[in-house]
Motif scaffolding. Structure first.
Motif, mmCIF file in Angstrom:
data_model
loop_
_atom_site.group_PDB
_atom_site.id
_atom_site.type_symbol
_atom_site.label_atom_id
_atom_site.label_comp_id
_atom_site.label_asym_id
_atom_site.label_seq_id
_atom_site.Cartn_x
_atom_site.Cartn_y
_atom_site.Cartn_z
ATOM 1 N N VAL A 1 4.666 1.043 1.428
ATOM 2 C CA VAL A 1 4.769 -0.292 2.447
ATOM 3 C C VAL A 1 4.902 -1.355 1.543
ATOM 4 O O VAL A 1 3.937 -1.753 0.888
ATOM 5 N N ASP B 1 8.733 0.163 5.471
ATOM 6 C CA ASP B 1 8.417 1.482 4.813
ATOM 7 C C ASP B 1 9.517 1.779 4.167
ATOM 8 O O ASP B 1 10.623 1.611 4.568
ATOM 9 N N ARG C 1 0.778 -1.183 -0.016
ATOM 10 C CA ARG C 1 -0.046 0.042 0.015
ATOM 11 C C ARG C 1 0.885 1.163 0.055
ATOM 12 O O ARG C 1 2.224 1.195 0.219
ATOM 13 N N PHE C 2 0.400 2.466 -0.128
ATOM 14 C CA PHE C 2 0.910 3.773 -0.338
ATOM 15 C C PHE C 2 0.326 4.488 1.026
ATOM 16 O O PHE C 2 -0.813 4.397 1.302
ATOM 17 N N GLU C 3 1.193 4.998 1.838
ATOM 18 C CA GLU C 3 0.742 6.159 2.839
ATOM 19 C C GLU C 3 1.511 7.343 2.752
ATOM 20 O O GLU C 3 2.673 7.263 2.867
ATOM 21 N N LYS C 4 0.886 8.244 2.142
ATOM 22 C CA LYS C 4 1.500 9.602 1.803
ATOM 23 C C LYS C 4 2.805 9.395 0.899
ATOM 24 O O LYS C 4 2.461 8.939 -0.193
ATOM 25 N N ASP C 5 3.933 9.735 1.536
ATOM 26 C CA ASP C 5 4.993 9.737 0.545
ATOM 27 C C ASP C 5 5.974 8.286 0.820
ATOM 28 O O ASP C 5 7.110 8.086 0.760
ATOM 29 N N ARG D 1 8.636 6.761 -1.022
ATOM 30 C CA ARG D 1 7.959 6.623 -2.463
ATOM 31 C C ARG D 1 9.088 7.288 -3.437
ATOM 32 O O ARG D 1 9.017 6.781 -4.669
#
Length: 73
Positions: free
Chosen positions: A15, A26, A8-12, A29
């Protein structure tokens, strides 16, 4: 070198589920290619990331086959 699957993506942050499936890690990005997507199989070596498109396709095919078996009438 770390092998994993983009979870998944969490802000910048991206994961990544690590190969054994029990851990996530983590990563910024900014080190990933612009076309990165959830489910891509990746190899991470320092600040270099390579998408393994062939393995990603194989994994997607395997998951589809499993889902077809589960939902088969």
């Amino acid at each position: 070198m770390i092998k994993g699957i983009v979870d998944r993506f969490e802000k910048d942050i991206v994961v990544v589920e690590i190969k054994n499936g029990d851990d996530t890690q983590d990563f910024p990005r900014s080190i990933f290619p612009k076309d990165i997507e959830v489910g891509h199989v990746v190899y991470i070596d320092g600040d270099k990331v390579r998408i393994d498109r062939e393995e990603t396709e194989n994994l997607e095919r395997e998951i589809k086959e499993l889902m077809d078996d589960v939902w088969e009438d």
